[in-house]
Write a protein that holds these residues in place. Structure first.
Motif, mmCIF file in Angstrom:
data_model
loop_
_atom_site.group_PDB
_atom_site.id
_atom_site.type_symbol
_atom_site.label_atom_id
_atom_site.label_comp_id
_atom_site.label_asym_id
_atom_site.label_seq_id
_atom_site.Cartn_x
_atom_site.Cartn_y
_atom_site.Cartn_z
ATOM 1 N N PHE A 355 -1.770 -16.782 38.357
ATOM 2 C CA PHE A 355 -0.769 -17.280 39.155
ATOM 3 C C PHE A 355 0.533 -17.327 38.102
ATOM 4 O O PHE A 355 0.794 -18.429 37.099
ATOM 5 C CB PHE A 355 -0.831 -18.615 39.594
ATOM 6 C CG PHE A 355 0.314 -19.437 40.212
ATOM 7 C CD1 PHE A 355 1.015 -18.890 41.489
ATOM 8 C CD2 PHE A 355 1.121 -20.537 39.765
ATOM 9 C CE1 PHE A 355 2.129 -19.361 41.877
ATOM 10 C CE2 PHE A 355 2.101 -21.096 40.378
ATOM 11 C CZ PHE A 355 2.694 -20.621 41.355
ATOM 12 N N GLU A 356 1.709 -16.814 38.402
ATOM 13 C CA GLU A 356 2.784 -16.520 37.388
ATOM 14 C C GLU A 356 3.994 -16.569 38.162
ATOM 15 O O GLU A 356 4.554 -15.335 38.365
ATOM 16 C CB GLU A 356 2.620 -15.380 36.268
ATOM 17 C CG GLU A 356 1.510 -15.387 35.477
ATOM 18 C CD GLU A 356 1.323 -14.340 34.270
ATOM 19 O OE1 GLU A 356 1.879 -14.674 33.249
ATOM 20 O OE2 GLU A 356 0.933 -13.312 34.884
ATOM 21 N N PRO A 357 4.293 -17.153 38.826
ATOM 22 C CA PRO A 357 5.673 -17.346 39.801
ATOM 23 C C PRO A 357 7.066 -16.892 39.179
ATOM 24 O O PRO A 357 7.691 -16.291 39.910
ATOM 25 C CB PRO A 357 5.847 -18.680 40.377
ATOM 26 C CG PRO A 357 5.224 -19.685 39.283
ATOM 27 C CD PRO A 357 4.230 -18.689 38.592
ATOM 28 N N GLN A 358 7.142 -17.087 37.841
ATOM 29 C CA GLN A 358 8.634 -16.665 37.056
ATOM 30 C C GLN A 358 8.574 -15.129 37.087
ATOM 31 O O GLN A 358 9.474 -14.719 37.382
ATOM 32 C CB GLN A 358 8.607 -17.331 36.096
ATOM 33 C CG GLN A 358 10.183 -17.123 35.410
ATOM 34 C CD GLN A 358 10.333 -18.021 34.101
ATOM 35 O OE1 GLN A 358 9.260 -18.751 33.766
ATOM 36 N NE2 GLN A 358 11.329 -17.760 33.627
ATOM 37 N N MET A 359 7.218 -14.792 36.769
ATOM 38 C CA MET A 359 7.160 -13.291 36.547
ATOM 39 C C MET A 359 7.394 -12.451 37.821
ATOM 40 O O MET A 359 8.155 -11.609 38.010
ATOM 41 C CB MET A 359 5.911 -12.807 35.757
ATOM 42 C CG MET A 359 5.722 -11.520 35.926
ATOM 43 S SD MET A 359 6.625 -10.437 34.688
ATOM 44 C CE MET A 359 6.028 -11.127 32.866
ATOM 45 N N PHE A 360 6.487 -12.773 38.883
ATOM 46 C CA PHE A 360 6.653 -12.124 40.138
ATOM 47 C C PHE A 360 7.701 -12.382 40.998
ATOM 48 O O PHE A 360 8.233 -11.473 41.640
ATOM 49 C CB PHE A 360 5.405 -12.476 41.073
ATOM 50 C CG PHE A 360 3.986 -11.930 40.427
ATOM 51 C CD1 PHE A 360 3.600 -10.578 40.869
ATOM 52 C CD2 PHE A 360 3.371 -12.388 39.346
ATOM 53 C CE1 PHE A 360 2.675 -10.125 40.629
ATOM 54 C CE2 PHE A 360 2.179 -11.564 39.063
ATOM 55 C CZ PHE A 360 1.831 -10.499 39.716
ATOM 56 N N GLY A 361 8.269 -13.754 40.778
ATOM 57 C CA GLY A 361 9.595 -13.721 41.380
ATOM 58 C C GLY A 361 10.676 -13.142 41.212
ATOM 59 O O GLY A 361 11.478 -12.716 41.939
ATOM 60 N N ALA A 362 10.947 -13.142 39.553
ATOM 61 C CA ALA A 362 12.039 -12.030 38.935
ATOM 62 C C ALA A 362 11.784 -10.875 39.564
ATOM 63 O O ALA A 362 12.879 -9.915 39.951
ATOM 64 C CB ALA A 362 11.841 -12.406 37.703
ATOM 65 N N ALA A 363 10.602 -10.204 39.322
ATOM 66 C CA ALA A 363 10.292 -8.758 40.072
ATOM 67 C C ALA A 363 10.567 -8.618 41.447
ATOM 68 O O ALA A 363 11.440 -7.693 41.550
ATOM 69 C CB ALA A 363 8.599 -8.455 39.610
ATOM 70 N N ALA A 364 10.317 -9.462 42.309
ATOM 71 C CA ALA A 364 10.854 -9.394 43.569
ATOM 72 C C ALA A 364 12.202 -9.493 43.982
ATOM 73 O O ALA A 364 12.771 -8.931 44.834
ATOM 74 C CB ALA A 364 9.863 -10.417 44.403
ATOM 75 N N ASN A 365 12.744 -10.367 43.500
ATOM 76 C CA ASN A 365 14.279 -10.586 43.561
ATOM 77 C C ASN A 365 14.966 -9.370 43.069
ATOM 78 O O ASN A 365 16.254 -9.061 43.436
ATOM 79 C CB ASN A 365 14.629 -12.058 42.819
ATOM 80 C CG ASN A 365 14.198 -13.300 43.625
ATOM 81 O OD1 ASN A 365 13.901 -12.975 44.931
ATOM 82 N ND2 ASN A 365 14.007 -14.272 43.038
ATOM 83 N N ASN A 366 14.450 -8.839 41.802
ATOM 84 C CA ASN A 366 15.470 -7.633 41.149
ATOM 85 C C ASN A 366 15.064 -6.129 41.933
ATOM 86 O O ASN A 366 15.489 -5.299 41.448
ATOM 87 C CB ASN A 366 15.138 -7.687 39.588
ATOM 88 C CG ASN A 366 15.554 -8.757 38.951
ATOM 89 O OD1 ASN A 366 16.367 -9.547 39.533
ATOM 90 N ND2 ASN A 366 15.133 -9.128 38.065
ATOM 91 N N GLY A 367 13.858 -6.174 42.654
ATOM 92 C CA GLY A 367 13.313 -5.002 43.288
ATOM 93 C C GLY A 367 12.817 -4.218 42.065
ATOM 94 O O GLY A 367 13.051 -2.966 42.061
ATOM 95 N N GLN A 368 11.884 -4.706 41.298
ATOM 96 C CA GLN A 368 11.189 -4.132 40.122
ATOM 97 C C GLN A 368 9.708 -4.428 40.269
ATOM 98 O O GLN A 368 9.394 -5.346 40.844
ATOM 99 C CB GLN A 368 11.761 -4.787 39.134
ATOM 100 C CG GLN A 368 13.259 -4.406 38.525
ATOM 101 C CD GLN A 368 13.975 -5.041 37.494
ATOM 102 O OE1 GLN A 368 13.848 -6.205 37.096
ATOM 103 N NE2 GLN A 368 13.931 -4.109 36.305
ATOM 104 N N MET A 369 9.050 -3.515 39.380
ATOM 105 C CA MET A 369 7.734 -3.709 39.337
ATOM 106 C C MET A 369 7.414 -4.603 38.015
ATOM 107 O O MET A 369 8.209 -4.639 37.092
ATOM 108 C CB MET A 369 6.881 -2.134 39.102
ATOM 109 C CG MET A 369 7.158 -1.780 40.422
ATOM 110 S SD MET A 369 6.347 -2.180 41.829
ATOM 111 C CE MET A 369 7.806 -2.527 42.781
ATOM 112 N N ILE A 370 6.238 -5.043 38.038
ATOM 113 C CA ILE A 370 5.832 -6.009 36.679
ATOM 114 C C ILE A 370 6.113 -5.244 35.504
ATOM 115 O O ILE A 370 6.600 -5.674 34.406
ATOM 116 C CB ILE A 370 4.617 -6.410 36.919
ATOM 117 C CG1 ILE A 370 4.177 -7.420 38.196
ATOM 118 C CG2 ILE A 370 3.948 -7.331 35.594
ATOM 119 C CD1 ILE A 370 5.268 -8.564 37.952
ATOM 120 N N ALA A 371 5.611 -3.902 35.296
ATOM 121 C CA ALA A 371 5.632 -3.092 33.997
ATOM 122 C C ALA A 371 7.230 -3.077 33.643
ATOM 123 O O ALA A 371 7.205 -2.550 32.677
ATOM 124 C CB ALA A 371 5.125 -1.693 34.357
#
Length: 415
Positions: A355-371
């Motif tokens: 569970f890493e809400p900051q990482m996944f939240g930022a990716a979702a809001n920016n339209g990006q992948m984790i990598a």
């Protein structure tokens, strides 16, 4: 009769990829109940789902009699327990009533090179040495319609959540990104959640066309038409997006997406919405590989077990579905341990994503992948490992920090 491929003895199934057969008619003439049972079981395999199979007893003699006054199907399977001369004499008689273009597969008990050569000379497409298994029958029929020099058919990889909101879409999109970017394989993400799909948002795309244009125009579907609907994300990654609008109802027949998948048939992860209907079940059963995404709670455990049990029973000749645990370690949330989850499902998860809400939240809001946010992050490495596993590209260099590398080699060989 027409020659399709060099004759060869049966091989072990292992982890090979067998492309599905098209809509063809197949008739088998068996001499033993064991072979008839194997052919019947083969006809129930998902890869022969479009084929129409009929089984009769009596061997070559029954086939000759049956076709004396009727046309022959696309494929004839003949079993003979006779010696070489008996088989060849019978085939000579069959050739007199066999239509041009019909392909013949012979099942016999003679392991003889001279017999192989004579069968090839007579135009037999394949020769199987009895006893045959279900996968031998599937391989033989499907192989007739896969030219030896044809471009390899891709894999359909289905990602589905055991429960709504577990992150299956995010997992599917990140795996697709890793397949395209790290493995350099042409990949199409197909978002099957037409009303609420997030693929367009996750990849920062707003295509004017997508999968709805294909599924509501079945008569127009071919490779060129579907290609025009694709939105290109990177050199190797394309998107068949969902409209994500509610101006119509998305009810489909079981086979509604079959022609779309046939037209694509690339290395194609697709995200199956969390609902249970005829078409979602049909789509999952027809996939080459299945990944179930679950969170560590009781409802997910129950649903994942139910899905695994049903899919294993529906796909007896396929590798069992994989599953991973997502959103593990939510603060103050009681969770079922990984050990207990694995014990209940009688299988280890292929990945554990924290569970890493900051990482996944930022990716979702920016339209990006984790990598894209952090290529060296352990979760990005997990998605790379999953991409390798699901495409069979285990030779790609692995990170020492992989969350599940001890299981990877075993899982790649698991049937």
């Amino acid at each position: 009769m027409t020659t399709n491929a060099p004759l060869k003895p049966t091989q072990s199934a292992d982890d090979e990829h067998i492309a599905p057969a098209p809509r063809v008619s197949v008739q088998a003439f068996c001499e033993t109940v064991e072979t008839a049972a194997a052919v019947q079981a083969g006809g129930e395999d998902r890869r022969l789902g479009k084929a129409h199979l009929k089984i009769q007893m009596g061997g070559i003699a029954a086939a000759v009699e049956a076709y004396s006054n009727s046309s022959t199907p696309n494929v004839i399977i003949i079993e003979s327990e006779g010696r070489n001369n008996d088989i060849l004499t019978g085939l000579d008689s069959l050739s007199e009533v066999c239509d041009a273009g019909t392909r013949v597969v012979v099942i016999g008990r003679q392991n003889d090179v001279l017999l192989y050569r004579e069968l090839t000379r007579r135009g037999v497409s394949d020769y199987l040495i009895a006893p045959v298994g279900t996968i031998d029958v599937v391989r033989a029929i499907c192989g007739l319609f896969s030219a030896p020099d044809a471009k390899p058919v891709g894999r359909l990889i289905a990602v589905v959540g055991a429960k709504g909101g577990v992150g299956s879409s995010t997992v599917a999109h990140n795996i697709a990104w890793a397949i395209a970017r790290d493995l350099k394989l042409d990949t199409v993400v197909t978002d099957l959640d037409l009303g609420f799909g997030t693929a367009g948002l996750d990849f920062n795309q707003d295509p004017p066309q997508g999968i709805a244009d294909a599924v509501f125009a079945p008569d127009r579907i071919d490779a060129n038409f579907v290609d025009r609907l694709l939105s290109k994300c990177t050199d190797h990654l394309s998107l068949l997006a969902a409209p994500a609008t509610l101006d119509r109802v998305y009810d489909f027949s079981n086979e509604a997406f079959d022609s779309i998948f046939d037209a694509l048939r690339a290395t194609m992860p697709f995200d199956v919405p969390h609902q249970w209907s005829g078409w979602t079940r049909h789509t999952l059963v027809a996939a080459d590989d299945i990944l179930i995404v679950a969170s560590p709670d009781l409802a997910n455990l129950r649903n994942a077990k139910n899905m695994l049990d049903l899919l294993k029973a529906s796909r007896p000749n396929d590798r069992r579905p994989y599953y991973l645990l997502n959103n593990v370690g939510v603060p103050k949330r009681p969770e079922i341990s990984t050990t207990d989850f694995a014990k209940a499902l009688d299988d280890q998860p292929v990945a554990i994503i924290p569970f890493e809400p900051q990482m996944f939240g930022a990716a979702a809001n920016n339209g990006q992948m984790i990598a894209e946010l952090s290529a060296s992050h352990r979760t990005a490495e997990s998605f790379r490992q999953l991409a390798q596993m699901l495409t069979g590209r285990s030779e790609t260099k692995k990170s020492k920090s992989s969350l599940f590398s001890p299981f990877l080699e075993k899982l790649l060989k698991r049937a």
